[in-house]
Design an enzyme around this catalytic site. Structure first.
Site, PDB file in Angstrom:
ATOM      1  N   GLY A 121       0.978  -1.203  -0.530  1.00 37.55           N
ATOM      2  CA  GLY A 121      -0.056   0.193  -0.108  1.00 37.55           C
ATOM      3  C   GLY A 121       1.230   1.071  -0.343  1.00 37.55           C
ATOM      4  N   THR A 123       0.961   4.173  -2.543  1.00 38.96           N
ATOM      5  CA  THR A 123      -0.258   4.923  -3.961  1.00 38.96           C
ATOM      6  C   THR A 123      -1.306   5.590  -3.159  1.00 38.96           C
ATOM      7  OG1 THR A 123       0.390   3.547  -5.686  1.00 38.96           O
ATOM      8  CG2 THR A 123      -0.933   5.253  -6.406  1.00 38.96           C
ATOM      9  N   THR A 129       1.587   9.420  -7.993  1.00 42.83           N
ATOM     10  CA  THR A 129       3.278   9.364  -7.922  1.00 42.83           C
ATOM     11  C   THR A 129       3.739  10.188  -6.825  1.00 42.83           C
ATOM     12  OG1 THR A 129       2.687   9.758 -10.798  1.00 42.83           O
ATOM     13  CG2 THR A 129       4.967   9.126  -9.831  1.00 42.83           C
ATOM     14  N   GLU A 243      11.735  -5.155  -7.693  1.00 47.34           N
ATOM     15  CA  GLU A 243       9.729  -4.787  -8.138  1.00 47.34           C
ATOM     16  C   GLU A 243      10.621  -4.431  -9.855  1.00 47.34           C
ATOM     17  OE1 GLU A 243       6.584  -2.645  -7.166  1.00 47.34           O
ATOM     18  OE2 GLU A 243       7.879  -1.483  -7.616  1.00 47.34           O
TER      19      GLU A 243
HETATM   20  C1  LIG Z   1      -3.587  -2.055 -12.220  1.00 46.35           C
HETATM   21  C2  LIG Z   1      -2.963  -1.193 -11.535  1.00 46.35           C
HETATM   22  C3  LIG Z   1      -2.359  -2.104  -9.654  1.00 46.35           C
HETATM   23  C4  LIG Z   1      -1.367  -1.564  -9.124  1.00 46.35           C
HETATM   24  N1  LIG Z   1      -0.844  -1.489  -8.155  1.00 46.35           N
HETATM   25  C5  LIG Z   1      -0.464  -0.904  -7.231  1.00 46.35           C
HETATM   26  C6  LIG Z   1      -0.065  -1.266  -5.949  1.00 46.35           C
HETATM   27  O1  LIG Z   1       0.264  -2.941  -5.429  1.00 46.35           O
HETATM   28  N2  LIG Z   1       0.437  -1.116  -4.886  1.00 46.35           N
HETATM   29  C7  LIG Z   1       0.765   0.344  -5.444  1.00 46.35           C
HETATM   30  O2  LIG Z   1       0.631   1.290  -3.841  1.00 46.35           O
HETATM   31  N3  LIG Z   1      -0.473   1.044  -6.481  1.00 46.35           N
HETATM   32  C8  LIG Z   1      -0.156   0.507  -6.754  1.00 46.35           C
HETATM   33  N4  LIG Z   1      -0.436   0.502  -8.789  1.00 46.35           N
HETATM   34  C9  LIG Z   1      -0.500   2.142  -8.885  1.00 46.35           C
HETATM   35  C10 LIG Z   1       0.663   3.145  -9.722  1.00 46.35           C
HETATM   36  O3  LIG Z   1       1.559   2.411  -9.345  1.00 46.35           O
HETATM   37  C11 LIG Z   1       0.340   4.055 -10.282  1.00 46.35           C
HETATM   38  O4  LIG Z   1      -0.924   3.918 -10.824  1.00 46.35           O
HETATM   39  C12 LIG Z   1       1.110   4.771 -10.881  1.00 46.35           C
HETATM   40  O5  LIG Z   1       2.241   4.237 -10.561  1.00 46.35           O
HETATM   41  C13 LIG Z   1       0.692   5.949 -11.359  1.00 46.35           C
HETATM   42  O6  LIG Z   1       0.399   7.299 -10.640  1.00 46.35           O
HETATM   43  P1  LIG Z   1      -1.322   7.885 -10.798  1.00 46.35           P
HETATM   44  O7  LIG Z   1      -2.023   6.259 -11.301  1.00 46.35           O
HETATM   45  O8  LIG Z   1      -1.021   8.130  -9.447  1.00 46.35           O
HETATM   46  O9  LIG Z   1      -0.622   8.310 -11.771  1.00 46.35           O
HETATM   47  P2  LIG Z   1      -0.024  10.444 -11.630  1.00 46.35           P
HETATM   48  O10 LIG Z   1       0.638  10.510 -10.775  1.00 46.35           O
HETATM   49  O11 LIG Z   1      -2.076  10.707 -11.230  1.00 46.35           O
HETATM   50  O12 LIG Z   1       0.336  10.342 -13.150  1.00 46.35           O
HETATM   51  C14 LIG Z   1      -0.675  10.545 -14.312  1.00 46.35           C
HETATM   52  C15 LIG Z   1      -0.293  10.360 -15.417  1.00 46.35           C
HETATM   53  O13 LIG Z   1       1.483  11.900 -14.972  1.00 46.35           O
HETATM   54  C16 LIG Z   1       2.626  11.949 -15.306  1.00 46.35           C
HETATM   55  N5  LIG Z   1       2.766  12.443 -14.389  1.00 46.35           N
HETATM   56  C17 LIG Z   1       2.944  13.031 -12.844  1.00 46.35           C
HETATM   57  N6  LIG Z   1       3.430  13.794 -12.631  1.00 46.35           N
HETATM   58  C18 LIG Z   1       4.057  14.491 -13.619  1.00 46.35           C
HETATM   59  C19 LIG Z   1       5.364  15.192 -13.751  1.00 46.35           C
HETATM   60  N7  LIG Z   1       6.014  15.947 -12.839  1.00 46.35           N
HETATM   61  N8  LIG Z   1       6.420  15.439 -14.764  1.00 46.35           N
HETATM   62  C20 LIG Z   1       5.422  14.556 -16.216  1.00 46.35           C
HETATM   63  N9  LIG Z   1       4.592  13.824 -15.685  1.00 46.35           N
HETATM   64  C21 LIG Z   1       4.039  13.482 -14.959  1.00 46.35           C
HETATM   65  C22 LIG Z   1       2.312   9.895 -14.449  1.00 46.35           C
HETATM   66  O14 LIG Z   1       3.410   9.578 -15.174  1.00 46.35           O
HETATM   67  C23 LIG Z   1       0.944   9.884 -15.336  1.00 46.35           C
HETATM   68  O15 LIG Z   1       1.218   8.839 -16.835  1.00 46.35           O
HETATM   69  C24 LIG Z   1      -1.362   0.412  -9.540  1.00 46.35           C
HETATM   70  C25 LIG Z   1      -2.363   0.664 -11.133  1.00 46.35           C
HETATM   71  C26 LIG Z   1      -3.161   0.300 -11.964  1.00 46.35           C
HETATM   72  C27 LIG Z   1      -3.775   1.172 -12.611  1.00 46.35           C
END
Ligand SMILES: Cc1cc2nc3c(=O)[nH]c(=O)nc-3n(C[C@H](O)[C@H](O)[C@H](O)COP(=O)(O)OP(=O)(O)OC[C@H]3O[C@@H](n4cnc5c(N)ncnc54)[C@H](O)[C@@H]3O)c2cc1C
Length: 385
Positions: A121, A123, A129, A243
């Site tokens: 856990g 995100t 991110t 990972e």
């Molecule tokens: C099916 C699935 C399983 C997952 N499993 C896990 C899990 O088990 N545990 C866990 O903790 N997380 C998990 N995740 C979360 C995953 O790690 C995040 O979805 C991923 O890291 C992207 O974060 P976000 O979705 O919050 O996107 P956001 O942070 O909202 O970003 C959205 C977009 O904007 C871009 N972006 C954001 N900031 C910047 C910047 N400064 N410069 C350039 N581009 C930017 C990103 O690259 C992305 O393309 C999972 C996600 C999915 C979809």
């Protein structure tokens, strides 16, 4: 960079196990969004998910290269290791930073498959991110911590006994540095489900058993803290290379599956009185996907070799993940195109694998974040965030 020949028996053993879980098994689960319990149980029983746990704790103490080969073969066989890959590497944080007592209490059970550590856990819905902005907080109260907040995309939480959780223990403005003030907890979810912990599944475009998790005054014993309070961000980062390498290996397996399928189909599908693969317009995309996969595979091997030699491999692990995720996605797209209409038919499994492999340019880290890591940490460009 060639691979040591002694991995051939492991690869063969994984292939043999996966042969018991053919496309029909995954299709059925995909339709009903079911968890592959029998598949995970078989991998666990065979000891594959305990590959990285040292022998002294009952694991097989294999190298990162061997673990990567296991994940690659699972995907190359058409199966889906995302259902259980975290069981392989999430324990690394406990192994490296946990107390002797925590290691003795948890690692042997994880190695035997009696304890499932599948949930991770980090995100959150508001911070995404930007991990340092996460809001879930843990407050010390005597012999306990009280945890409040929410996680999202916590995959496999419904199929895990334990969760590795990152929470804030010192408010951001009072923390000693930008990265201090976050702590890691190893939560026994069996103790707190319904007592402050609520798990809700999220239906996604592929069958992934992911969830959102809510913490409401959830009390956990103070000894669930892993390592020192406030150092959690560093601990989580230290597990990320493993990972990235293992998920990159999964992508290589996916790419190999798509390339094999496409090459076989292009050789036997006859249109205009010739196999479609006789046309260079069909051949070349398959060859291009193969070249991309092989280049990525070399970077995965380099990252794994550096990791197991105990050397710094942040750049290589990130580049491996990036190249492999792009290679598997390119191969997936090529495979659909090569199959024409049949690429969309459920019974060919291609559309399912296409959906599954799409995840990897987004999670566990999205492409842009890898590019910014390389730009800043390798090339010395100015920090963008
Ligand atoms: C099916 C699935 C399983 C997952 N499993 C896990 C899990 O088990 N545990 C866990 O903790 N997380 C998990 N995740 C979360 C995953 O790690 C995040 O979805 C991923 O890291 C992207 O974060 P976000 O979705 O919050 O996107 P956001 O942070 O909202 O970003 C959205 C977009 O904007 C871009 N972006 C954001 N900031 C910047 C910047 N400064 N410069 C350039 N581009 C930017 C990103 O690259 C992305 O393309 C999972 C996600 C999915 C979809």
């Amino acid at each position: 960079m060639t691979e040591a020949a002694d991995l051939a028996p492991i690869r063969e053993a994984v292939r043999a196990l996966c042969a018991n879980f053919p496309g029909a098994y995954w299709r059925d689960l995909d339709r009903k969004r079911g968890y592959p319990e029998e598949f995970v149980a078989a991998l666990t029983k065979a000891g594959f998910l305990a590959a990285l746990i040292p022998e002294e704790y009952g694991g097989s103490g294999l190298t990162m290269t061997a673990a990567a080969a296991i994940m690659e073969e699972i995907q190359a066989s058409g199966c889906n290791g995302a259902a259980c890959h975290a069981q392989m590497y999430t324990m690394g944080t406990v192994l490296r930073h946990g107390s002797a007592e925590q290691k003795a209490r948890y690692l042997p059970g994880i190695a035997r498959g009696e304890l499932r550590l599948q949930a991770f856990g980090v995100t959150e819905p508001t911070s995404g991110t930007d991990t340092l902005s996460l809001r879930t907080n843990a407050t010390r109260d005597g012999d306990h911590y009280v945890i409040n907040g929410q996680k999202i995309w916590t995959s496999r939480a419904e199929h895990s006994d334990l969760m590795l959780l990152l929470a804030r223990t010192t408010p951001r403005e009072q923390a000693a540095s930008r990265t201090a003030g976050l702590s890691v907890f190893l939560i026994d979810m069996r103790e707190v489900t319904g007592k402050g912990l609520t798990i809700r599944p999220i239906r996604t475009m592929m069958n992934h058993a992911t969830t959102e998790v809510f913490f409401e005054n959830m009390r956990v014993p103070a000894d669930t803290l892993v390592g020192a309070e406030g150092q959690g961000f560093r601990y989580i980062l230290s597990g990320m290379n493993a990972e990235r390498i293992l998920i990159a290996a999964e992508c290589i397996g996916d790419a190999k599956w798509f390339i094999d399928k496409a090459a076989a189909y292009a050789s036997q599908r006859v249109v205009f009185d010739r196999p479609i693969g006789q046309n260079q317009g069909v051949q070349f995309p398959i060859a291009r996907a193969y070249i991309g996969m092989r280049a990525a595979e070399l970077m995965v091997r380099e990252a794994a070799a550096l990791y197991e030699a105990g050397k710094e491999c942040g750049a290589e692990a990130n580049m491996a993940k990036h190249l492999a995720a792009e290679a598997s996605w390119a191969a997936a797209d090529m495979c659909v195109q090569t199959h024409g209409g049949f690429g969309f038919a459920e019974e060919f499994d291609i559309e399912r694998k296409f959906r599954e492999t799409r995840l990897y340019t987004v999670a566990p880290i999205s492409t842009n974040l890898i590019l910014s890591y390389i730009a800043e940490h390798v090339l010395g460009l100015p920090r963008s965030y």
